[in-house]
Design an enzyme around this catalytic site. Structure first.
Site, mmCIF file in Angstrom:
data_model
loop_
_atom_site.group_PDB
_atom_site.id
_atom_site.type_symbol
_atom_site.label_atom_id
_atom_site.label_comp_id
_atom_site.label_asym_id
_atom_site.label_seq_id
_atom_site.Cartn_x
_atom_site.Cartn_y
_atom_site.Cartn_z
ATOM 1 N N PRO A 89 0.896 -1.056 0.095
ATOM 2 C CA PRO A 89 -0.004 0.033 -0.029
ATOM 3 C C PRO A 89 0.683 1.168 0.092
ATOM 4 O O PRO A 89 0.485 2.424 -0.287
ATOM 5 C CB PRO A 89 -0.846 -0.087 1.307
ATOM 6 C CG PRO A 89 -0.507 -1.491 1.728
ATOM 7 C CD PRO A 89 0.707 -2.094 1.224
ATOM 8 N N GLU A 116 2.925 -8.577 9.302
ATOM 9 C CA GLU A 116 2.999 -7.054 9.406
ATOM 10 C C GLU A 116 3.969 -6.452 8.297
ATOM 11 O O GLU A 116 3.910 -4.984 8.198
ATOM 12 C CB GLU A 116 3.813 -6.751 10.632
ATOM 13 C CG GLU A 116 2.915 -7.201 11.915
ATOM 14 C CD GLU A 116 1.424 -6.883 11.896
ATOM 15 O OE1 GLU A 116 0.985 -5.510 11.430
ATOM 16 O OE2 GLU A 116 0.666 -7.592 11.816
ATOM 17 N N ARG A 154 -3.027 -8.978 -20.537
ATOM 18 C CA ARG A 154 -4.054 -8.615 -21.729
ATOM 19 C C ARG A 154 -3.479 -7.632 -22.503
ATOM 20 O O ARG A 154 -3.636 -7.495 -23.759
ATOM 21 C CB ARG A 154 -4.935 -7.726 -20.907
ATOM 22 C CG ARG A 154 -5.936 -8.450 -19.925
ATOM 23 C CD ARG A 154 -6.868 -7.501 -19.274
ATOM 24 N NE ARG A 154 -7.741 -6.602 -20.483
ATOM 25 C CZ ARG A 154 -8.585 -7.210 -21.179
ATOM 26 N NH1 ARG A 154 -9.275 -8.536 -20.931
ATOM 27 N NH2 ARG A 154 -9.135 -6.425 -22.136
ATOM 28 N N ASP A 169 -11.298 -0.880 -25.270
ATOM 29 C CA ASP A 169 -11.358 -1.144 -23.694
ATOM 30 C C ASP A 169 -11.367 0.384 -23.212
ATOM 31 O O ASP A 169 -10.680 1.174 -23.471
ATOM 32 C CB ASP A 169 -10.314 -1.879 -23.049
ATOM 33 C CG ASP A 169 -10.580 -3.411 -23.032
ATOM 34 O OD1 ASP A 169 -11.723 -3.587 -23.203
ATOM 35 O OD2 ASP A 169 -9.636 -3.914 -22.611
#
Ligand code: 9WO
Length: 248
Positions: A89, A116, A154, A169
């Site tokens: 993150p 963690e 893709r 797309d």
């Protein structure tokens, strides 16, 4: 396109890549994914991958040695990856542009943490990139790794049958997608827009571009700043009473 994933849950990674276009691309050998079990690179009887944090505090930290050994084995067995991506993150946001960059590299490794976090020296020594798929905390990097592999695969030629559909797309042009309809032409009292059943292919293309632009304006106006817009599209924005955004 080669992917090497380092994880304590290799079957979770594998299971997420057996279906659909990526699954078929793997069967055809166009996409090659190997999920490496981090515990295979431990040297103790109990295959321990975590330890207490230096400095104290709650939870456990993933030990550096198994990650180092896994990376050495990947390099020896499959060649040196062009990028080593840590899923976290705290990373830079993963975007379509980043997916295209990875696709062009041909071989990437993905490192998945649990507990963690991972001993910082793994990032220091091995990670060329640290990426986040969004602002939420998960229980590990495996689901983000699947997201990255899917988005990158893709873009590899031959993975998606119809190259035009990749182009069309959402994000292919930096805009959201237009609405889609299939038969029946009327269902539950709801009609398909007449232009789509008219057979006027020029008008259909124009309607779709307009719808994509309108939806982008309504839902993701931030995308208009970098979208590639033609003169007619800029005209529509002006008609809708929105100033044409500055280019870049
Ligand atoms: C967790 C975390 C929380 C706040 C600020 C920074 C942080 N880094 C991590 C982290 O690296 N966690 C490791 C991987 C260990 C715990 C589970 N992990 C994880 C990865 N949770 N969420 C992600 C993740 C990865 C990519 N995109 C979104 C979430």
């Amino acid at each position: 396109m080669k992917f090497d994933v380092v994880t304590i849950f290799p079957e979770m990674v594998d299971a997420g890549l057996t279906e659909g276009v990526v699954g078929r691309a793997r069967e055809r050998g166009v996409v090659d994914v190997v999920a490496h079990d981090l515990r295979d690179y431990t040297t103790d009887r109990h295959r321990v991958v975590d330890d207490v944090p230096f400095g104290g505090g709650p939870g456990m930290v993933m030990k550096p040695e198994p990650f180092f050994a896994a990376m050495e084995a990947i390099i020896a067995g499959r060649g040196r990856p062009q990028a080593v991506v840590l899923l976290s993150p705290a990373g830079r946001r993963f975007t379509q542009a980043e997916a295209a960059r990875f696709a062009a590299l041909g071989h990437i490794a993905l490192l998945c943490g649990r507990y963690e976090g991972i001993d910082e020296r793994v990032r220091e020594r091995w990670a060329t990139d640290e990426v986040s798929i969004g602002d939420y905390v998960l229980s590990g990097g495996e689901l983000p790794a699947l997201v990255v592999i899917d988005a990158v695969s893709r873009l590899v030629p031959g993975v998606v049958g119809d190259e035009q559909s990749v182009e069309a797309d959402s994000f292919g042009r930096g805009l959201l997608d237009c609405p889609h309809y299939t038969r029946p032409a009327e269902y539950a009292g709801l009609r398909v827009p007449e232009v789509l059943t008219s057979g006027h292919h020029g008008e259909i293309r124009r309607w779709r571009r307009q719808q994509a632009l309108r939806r982008t304006l309504d839902r993701r106006p931030d995308l208009l700043v970098t979208a590639a817009l033609d003169g007619e599209e800029r005209g529509w924005l002006r008609e809708w009473d929105i100033g044409v955004p500055p280019t870049e």
